[in-house]
Write an enzyme that holds these catalytic residues in place. Structure first.
Site, short mmCIF file in Angstrom:
data_model
loop_
_atom_site.label_atom_id
_atom_site.label_comp_id
_atom_site.label_asym_id
_atom_site.label_seq_id
_atom_site.Cartn_x
_atom_site.Cartn_y
_atom_site.Cartn_z
NE ARG A 11 -31.60 0.12 -2.19
CZ ARG A 11 -31.20 -0.12 -0.96
NH1 ARG A 11 -30.34 0.67 -0.36
NH2 ARG A 11 -31.66 -1.17 -0.31
CG HIS A 60 -39.09 -1.67 1.63
ND1 HIS A 60 -38.63 -2.89 2.06
CD2 HIS A 60 -38.65 -1.52 0.35
CE1 HIS A 60 -37.94 -3.46 1.08
NE2 HIS A 60 -37.93 -2.65 0.04
CB VAL A 95 -43.22 -3.16 -6.67
CG1 VAL A 95 -41.93 -3.90 -6.38
CG2 VAL A 95 -44.39 -4.15 -6.58
CB SER A 96 -41.95 2.27 -7.63
OG SER A 96 -42.69 1.73 -8.71
CG ASN A 97 -37.79 0.88 -3.15
OD1 ASN A 97 -38.55 0.81 -2.19
ND2 ASN A 97 -37.02 -0.12 -3.55
CG ASN A 109 -33.90 -7.37 -13.90
OD1 ASN A 109 -33.96 -7.90 -15.02
ND2 ASN A 109 -32.80 -6.79 -13.45
N GLY A 132 -44.08 -1.82 -16.01
CA GLY A 132 -42.63 -1.92 -15.88
C GLY A 132 -42.20 -3.33 -16.23
N GLY A 170 -40.74 -6.46 -12.69
CA GLY A 170 -42.02 -6.58 -13.39
C GLY A 170 -42.10 -7.86 -14.20
CG ASN A 196 -38.25 5.81 -8.75
OD1 ASN A 196 -37.81 6.07 -9.88
ND2 ASN A 196 -37.79 4.81 -8.02
C1 LMR Z 1 -35.41 -4.51 -2.14
O1 LMR Z 1 -35.56 -4.48 -0.91
O2 LMR Z 1 -34.86 -5.46 -2.73
C2 LMR Z 1 -35.94 -3.40 -2.98
O3 LMR Z 1 -36.54 -2.43 -2.19
C3 LMR Z 1 -34.90 -2.80 -3.86
C4 LMR Z 1 -33.78 -2.12 -3.10
O4 LMR Z 1 -33.28 -1.11 -3.61
O5 LMR Z 1 -33.35 -2.59 -2.05
#
Ligand code: LMR
Length: 309
Positions: free
Chosen positions: A82, A175, A118-120, A10, A7, A12, A95
């Site tokens: 997002r 998270h 790192v992907s959400n 930004n 990726g 990556g 994702n």
């Molecule tokens: C973050 O916490 O910055 C990342 O998980 C991206 C997001 O959508 O908040």
């Protein structure tokens, strides 16, 4: 050491830049599906080398996973970010497919890599990468705790007007809005934060931390990248330099904290084998209740992924 960053968006690109600039790996592969983007950003990072004086080389690649072969560590940042009004969980359908396909390709060329997701939605994408890769749980981990803790520490530094360097903290859980910052384990130059700040102010900072990612999405119309990219690079560094750093990291729990089969942020020792040890804190009743609430939320989103499968 060879590190692949999947990726070239930004997050990556920021991660690759830091890996090169700080010479954390001598060979960095930046790979993306968009024709030319990874090549362009890698070239830009290389052209910064004579200015910033480093010799780690970043190579950009479009979709050719054979170039990632024998990577020691792979950072997966691919997927949609997002937009304002969305939660991280809203990204699951798109994702999950991306993370699954990326993991399959990575593992076919680097079967022994350590994977940092790192992907959400982060905890559930770590689950996705883990079941797809079939690697031991210690080698498939998620980056969130360093980022969330960094936000908490930055807000505390602002409020106390002190250097963020002197703020140490631990934060656990998923998270998302149910993350669990732990004031009892937060210190400022060794002084418990509770001695320096009244409870109301601390509570306000904890609330702001929980929604820290959303605050940035609202401001920028997309999600953050400097702190996330930097946090992922810090995890890579701990692994490739076998630093045995103590960080909150998302990992599959197998009985720790009385939690089983759930991917959650917990303090670990991070070294050359990935998670060298999960540290079990002696949480009190209130802290444990918050962690269980976070576990329930992550389990709910994991079951959404199971239904998608
Ligand atoms: C973050 O916490 O910055 C990342 O998980 C991206 C997001 O959508 O908040």
């Amino acid at each position: 050491m060879k590190v692949t960053v999947v990726g070239a968006g930004n997050v990556g690109a920021t991660c690759a830049d830091i890996l090169a600039y700080r010479e954390i790996a001598n060979e960095i592969i930046l790979i993306d599906i968009k024709e030319g983007v990874a090549e362009g950003k890698a070239l830009d990072i290389w052209q910064k080398a004579p200015v910033d004086l480093y010799d780690s080389k970043t190579i950009g690649v479009t979709s050719d996973y054979s170039k990632t072969a024998n990577s020691d560590v792979v950072v997966i940042t691919s997927g949609l970010p997002r937009k304002p009004g969305m939660t991280r969980d809203d990204l699951i359908e798109t994702n999950a497919g991306i993370v699954k396909s990326v993991t399959e390709q990575i593992i076919s060329f680097s079967p022994n890599a350590i994977i940092i997701v790192v992907s959400n939605p982060l905890d559930v994408m770590t689950y996705q990468a883990h079941i797809t890769s079939k690697l031991p749980r210690t080698k498939v981990i998620g980056m969130a705790g360093i980022l969330d803790t960094a936000r908490y520490r930055a807000f505390l530094a602002d409020e106390l007007n002190v250097s963020p360097k002197d703020i140490q903290a631990i934060l656990m859980g998923g998270h998302g809005d149910t993350m669990v910052p732990l004031p009892r384990y937060t210190t400022v130059g060794g002084i418990p934060v509770t001695e320096l700040m009244d409870a109301d102010k601390l509570d306000a900072i904890i609330e702001r931390t929980k929604f820290g990612g959303g605050e940035l999405v609202k401001l920028m119309g997309t999600s953050a990248w400097y702190a996330p990219g930097s946090a992922a690079a810090q995890m890579v560094e701990a692994i490739v330099r076998d630093q045995r750093r103590v960080f909150p990291v998302c990992v599959k729990l197998e009985g720790e904290y009385g939690i089983d089969e759930c991917y959650l942020g917990v303090p670990v020792i991070l070294g050359k084998n990935g998670v060298e040890k999960v540290i079990e804190l002696d949480l009190n009743k209130d802290e444990m209740a918050l962690l269980n609430e976070s576990r329930d939320h992550v389990l709910e989103v994991m079951s959404v992924l199971d239904r998608l499968k």
